[in-house]
Scaffold this motif. Structure first.
Motif, PDB file in Angstrom:
ATOM      1  N   ILE A   1       0.842  -1.206   0.000  1.00 52.76           N
ATOM      2  CA  ILE A   1       0.000   0.000   0.000  1.00 52.76           C
ATOM      3  C   ILE A   1       0.875   1.253   0.000  1.00 52.76           C
ATOM      4  CG2 ILE A   1      -1.649   1.354   1.396  1.00 52.76           C
ATOM      5  CD1 ILE A   1      -2.885  -1.372   2.242  1.00 52.76           C
ATOM      6  N   LYS A   2       1.924   1.252   0.815  1.00 53.25           N
ATOM      7  CA  LYS A   2       2.790   2.437   0.885  1.00 53.25           C
ATOM      8  C   LYS A   2       3.486   2.679  -0.454  1.00 53.25           C
ATOM      9  CE  LYS A   2       4.631   1.371   5.003  1.00 53.25           C
ATOM     10  NZ  LYS A   2       5.426   1.432   6.215  1.00 53.25           N
ATOM     11  N   ASP A   3       3.861   1.585  -1.129  1.00 56.35           N
ATOM     12  CA  ASP A   3       4.513   1.755  -2.432  1.00 56.35           C
ATOM     13  C   ASP A   3       3.533   2.302  -3.476  1.00 56.35           C
ATOM     14  OD1 ASP A   3       7.037   1.126  -1.576  1.00 56.35           O
ATOM     15  OD2 ASP A   3       6.859  -1.015  -2.030  1.00 56.35           O
ATOM     16  N   GLU A   4       2.290   1.857  -3.411  1.00 47.39           N
ATOM     17  CA  GLU A   4       1.272   2.403  -4.328  1.00 47.39           C
ATOM     18  C   GLU A   4       1.091   3.897  -4.067  1.00 47.39           C
ATOM     19  OE1 GLU A   4      -1.292  -1.768  -4.247  1.00 47.39           O
ATOM     20  OE2 GLU A   4      -2.244   0.067  -3.530  1.00 47.39           O
ATOM     21  N   LEU A   5       1.055   4.249  -2.776  1.00 48.36           N
ATOM     22  CA  LEU A   5       0.858   5.666  -2.419  1.00 48.36           C
ATOM     23  C   LEU A   5       2.055   6.513  -2.849  1.00 48.36           C
ATOM     24  CD1 LEU A   5      -0.663   5.198   1.153  1.00 48.36           C
ATOM     25  CD2 LEU A   5      -1.884   5.995  -0.879  1.00 48.36           C
TER      26      LEU A   5
ATOM     27  N   VAL B   1      -1.813  -6.835  12.028  1.00 50.72           N
ATOM     28  CA  VAL B   1      -2.632  -5.614  11.945  1.00 50.72           C
ATOM     29  C   VAL B   1      -1.788  -4.353  12.157  1.00 50.72           C
ATOM     30  CG1 VAL B   1      -4.534  -4.368  13.062  1.00 50.72           C
ATOM     31  CG2 VAL B   1      -4.726  -6.834  12.657  1.00 50.72           C
ATOM     32  N   GLY B   2      -0.817  -4.439  13.076  1.00 44.22           N
ATOM     33  CA  GLY B   2      -0.040  -3.251  13.472  1.00 44.22           C
ATOM     34  C   GLY B   2       0.455  -2.396  12.308  1.00 44.22           C
ATOM     35  N   PRO B   3       1.199  -2.979  11.353  1.00 43.34           N
ATOM     36  CA  PRO B   3       1.753  -2.153  10.264  1.00 43.34           C
ATOM     37  C   PRO B   3       0.672  -1.508   9.379  1.00 43.34           C
ATOM     38  CG  PRO B   3       2.735  -4.356  10.279  1.00 43.34           C
ATOM     39  CD  PRO B   3       1.629  -4.382  11.265  1.00 43.34           C
ATOM     40  N   MET B   4      -0.542  -2.058   9.411  1.00 45.07           N
ATOM     41  CA  MET B   4      -1.603  -1.557   8.528  1.00 45.07           C
ATOM     42  C   MET B   4      -2.129  -0.192   8.966  1.00 45.07           C
ATOM     43  SD  MET B   4      -1.766  -3.736   6.231  1.00 45.07           S
ATOM     44  CE  MET B   4      -3.211  -3.152   5.351  1.00 45.07           C
ATOM     45  N   THR B   5      -2.065   0.075  10.280  1.00 47.58           N
ATOM     46  CA  THR B   5      -2.647   1.312  10.799  1.00 47.58           C
ATOM     47  C   THR B   5      -1.960   2.534  10.169  1.00 47.58           C
ATOM     48  OG1 THR B   5      -3.243   0.169  12.822  1.00 47.58           O
ATOM     49  CG2 THR B   5      -3.157   2.566  12.950  1.00 47.58           C
TER      50      THR B   5
ATOM     51  N   PRO C   1      -9.276  -0.421  11.706  1.00 44.54           N
ATOM     52  CA  PRO C   1     -10.273  -1.268  11.024  1.00 44.54           C
ATOM     53  C   PRO C   1     -10.205  -1.163   9.497  1.00 44.54           C
ATOM     54  CG  PRO C   1     -11.353   0.461  12.320  1.00 44.54           C
ATOM     55  CD  PRO C   1      -9.917   0.507  12.665  1.00 44.54           C
ATOM     56  N   ALA C   2      -9.899   0.018   8.981  1.00 38.74           N
ATOM     57  CA  ALA C   2      -9.759   0.136   7.515  1.00 38.74           C
ATOM     58  C   ALA C   2      -8.615  -0.762   7.036  1.00 38.74           C
ATOM     59  CB  ALA C   2      -9.495   1.588   7.117  1.00 38.74           C
ATOM     60  N   GLY C   3      -7.549  -0.835   7.825  1.00 39.18           N
ATOM     61  CA  GLY C   3      -6.403  -1.682   7.479  1.00 39.18           C
ATOM     62  C   GLY C   3      -6.778  -3.163   7.497  1.00 39.18           C
ATOM     63  N   ILE C   4      -7.663  -3.530   8.417  1.00 40.37           N
ATOM     64  CA  ILE C   4      -8.073  -4.946   8.504  1.00 40.37           C
ATOM     65  C   ILE C   4      -8.872  -5.336   7.251  1.00 40.37           C
ATOM     66  CG2 ILE C   4      -9.556  -6.556   9.801  1.00 40.37           C
ATOM     67  CD1 ILE C   4      -8.579  -5.006  12.355  1.00 40.37           C
TER      68      ILE C   4
ATOM     69  N   MET D   1      -1.601   6.995   5.999  1.00 42.03           N
ATOM     70  CA  MET D   1      -0.993   7.609   4.815  1.00 42.03           C
ATOM     71  C   MET D   1      -2.007   7.642   3.672  1.00 42.03           C
ATOM     72  SD  MET D   1       2.037   8.404   5.727  1.00 42.03           S
ATOM     73  CE  MET D   1       1.596   8.614   7.440  1.00 42.03           C
ATOM     74  N   TYR D   2      -2.775   6.570   3.548  1.00 47.57           N
ATOM     75  CA  TYR D   2      -3.817   6.492   2.514  1.00 47.57           C
ATOM     76  C   TYR D   2      -4.818   7.640   2.714  1.00 47.57           C
ATOM     77  CZ  TYR D   2      -7.916   4.810  -0.017  1.00 47.57           C
ATOM     78  OH  TYR D   2      -9.004   4.725  -0.848  1.00 47.57           O
ATOM     79  N   ASN D   3      -5.260   7.810   3.969  1.00 48.19           N
ATOM     80  CA  ASN D   3      -6.230   8.875   4.255  1.00 48.19           C
ATOM     81  C   ASN D   3      -5.655  10.244   3.917  1.00 48.19           C
ATOM     82  OD1 ASN D   3      -8.233   7.169   5.099  1.00 48.19           O
ATOM     83  ND2 ASN D   3      -7.943   7.504   7.288  1.00 48.19           N
ATOM     84  N   CYS D   4      -4.371  10.424   4.185  1.00 43.63           N
ATOM     85  CA  CYS D   4      -3.753  11.735   3.931  1.00 43.63           C
ATOM     86  C   CYS D   4      -3.723  12.027   2.417  1.00 43.63           C
ATOM     87  CB  CYS D   4      -2.354  11.760   4.535  1.00 43.63           C
ATOM     88  SG  CYS D   4      -1.738  13.423   4.710  1.00 43.63           S
ATOM     89  N   VAL D   5      -3.415  11.007   1.642  1.00 44.55           N
ATOM     90  CA  VAL D   5      -3.411  11.203   0.177  1.00 44.55           C
ATOM     91  C   VAL D   5      -4.845  11.492  -0.305  1.00 44.55           C
ATOM     92  CG1 VAL D   5      -2.939  10.093  -2.058  1.00 44.55           C
ATOM     93  CG2 VAL D   5      -1.331   9.808  -0.158  1.00 44.55           C
ATOM     94  N   GLN D   6      -5.823  10.774   0.245  1.00 43.86           N
ATOM     95  CA  GLN D   6      -7.230  11.040  -0.128  1.00 43.86           C
ATOM     96  C   GLN D   6      -7.614  12.475   0.221  1.00 43.86           C
ATOM     97  OE1 GLN D   6      -8.980   8.812  -1.965  1.00 43.86           O
ATOM     98  NE2 GLN D   6      -7.002   7.803  -1.793  1.00 43.86           N
ATOM     99  N   ALA D   7      -7.138  12.941   1.384  1.00 38.16           N
ATOM    100  CA  ALA D   7      -7.466  14.312   1.821  1.00 38.16           C
ATOM    101  C   ALA D   7      -6.965  15.322   0.799  1.00 38.16           C
ATOM    102  CB  ALA D   7      -6.848  14.593   3.191  1.00 38.16           C
TER     103      ALA D   7
END
Ligand code: NDP
Length: 279
Positions: free
Chosen positions: A14-18, A261-265, A141-144, A270-276
């Motif tokens: 996900i981080k690489d996509e972002l 789960v930990g690394p997903m949070t 939860p979004a990460g899960i 970061m995903y939310n920040c790009v969406q913002a």
């Protein structure tokens, strides 16, 4: 033997996509900025804040750090949030929780402009999630959901049991599973026959905050088990809310702790920040 759901790999994906998306935005002249505020110097919070800043740097998001002293007043903190709300170069605002006891956490959460609420804690974000509208979703939860989808685990029509009903994990988790057309049960400390309820689950999400509470006796053969808990034992080793050794032989897939789960949070933050920035 259960398949291991690899949160480290999926969060990196996900981080690489972002990272690619952010680089493309930069070429169009758009830079993304995130403000990270910490009040006081709680060591665990400092580690979380450090990791968030590192993730920003990796992806190419500019992070602005505000390390405020413990005695910062609520008015001062709200004034800073107001200033950042008005700053067009800042797309996401994160206040590391918990804040010191003299500051009202709810007032802080409400002060953040919902358009910059990358943690997804603002009542407007929570309300949007519950009625199926667009808005930021709490990162864990979004990460899960991403862990399940990217591991090829179908949610639609499945019996999903979530243990825990906190505002940041249990409740949004239940709403997200419902949005994905799961049949959802939320269990908590007053639930009767908890083991029986859990044994109905095709997908069991454990966010109970009790080290290794859930063993094989809670798990149906072949269930997918997601462990949200993070605890440090006496030997300084990490463990979850699930007794991994007991559950792993029974489950069809399971998240390890650490590395589940930990690394997903942070990836979802970061995903939310790009969406913002894209809004
Ligand atoms: P909370 O303490 O806020 O909530 C725990 C929930 O579990 C409550 O709803 C509580 O019920 C329920 N509960 C407690 N004891 C029992 C029991 N014996 N039987 C059934 N239900 C019970 O925790 P959080 O939701 O904030 O966090 C849960 C876990 O996830 C923690 O270990 C935390 O450290 C971890 N966490 C991990 C994150 C990550 O990035 N991996 C992020 C956030 C949290 P009731 O409401 O009735 O009191």
């Amino acid at each position: 033997m259960a398949e291991l759901i690899d949160g480290k790999r999926i969060s990196r994906e996900i981080k690489d996509e972002l990272k690619e998306q952010v680089a493309a935005l930069k070429e169009e002249g758009k830079e993304i900025g995130m403000a990270v505020i910490q009040v006081g110097n709680d060591p665990a919070s400092s580690v979380y804040v450090g990791n968030k800043k590192k993730a920003c740097a990796y992806i190419g998001i500019r992070s602005e750090s505000y390390e405020l002293p413990e005695e910062t007043s609520q008015e001062e903190l709200l004034a800073l949030i107001g200033k950042l709300n008005a700053d067009p170069k800042i797309h996401g605002i994160l206040v590391q929780l918990p804040v010191p006891a003299h500051i009202d956490e709810e007032a802080v959460i409400k002060a953040i402009d919902p358009a910059k609420d990358v943690d997804g804690f603002h009542p407007q974000s929570v309300g949007a999630l519950s009625i199926g509208q667009k808005g930021f979703v709490s990162c864990t939860p979004a990460g899960i959901i991403q862990l399940l989808k990217r591991s090829g685990i179908e949610i639609e029509g499945k019996e999903c049991v979530v243990i825990g009903r906190s505002n940041i994990v249990g409740k949004p988790m239940a709403l997200l599973l419902l949005r994905e057309n799961g049949t959802v049960t939320v269990a908590h400390s007053r639930t009767k026959n908890l083991k029986e309820v859990c044994r109905r689950a095709d997908i069991l999400v454990v966010a109970v905050g009790k080290p290794k509470m859930v063993d094989a006796s809670y798990v149906k053969e072949g269930a997918v088990v997601i462990d949200v808990g993070i605890h440090r034992n006496a030997d300084n080793k990490l463990c979850g809310d699930v007794d991994f050794e007991s559950v792993e032989p029974v489950a069809s897939a399971i998240t390890p702790v650490p590395g589940g789960v930990g690394p997903m949070t942070i990836a979802m933050l970061m995903y939310n920040c790009v969406q913002a920035a894209l809004m």
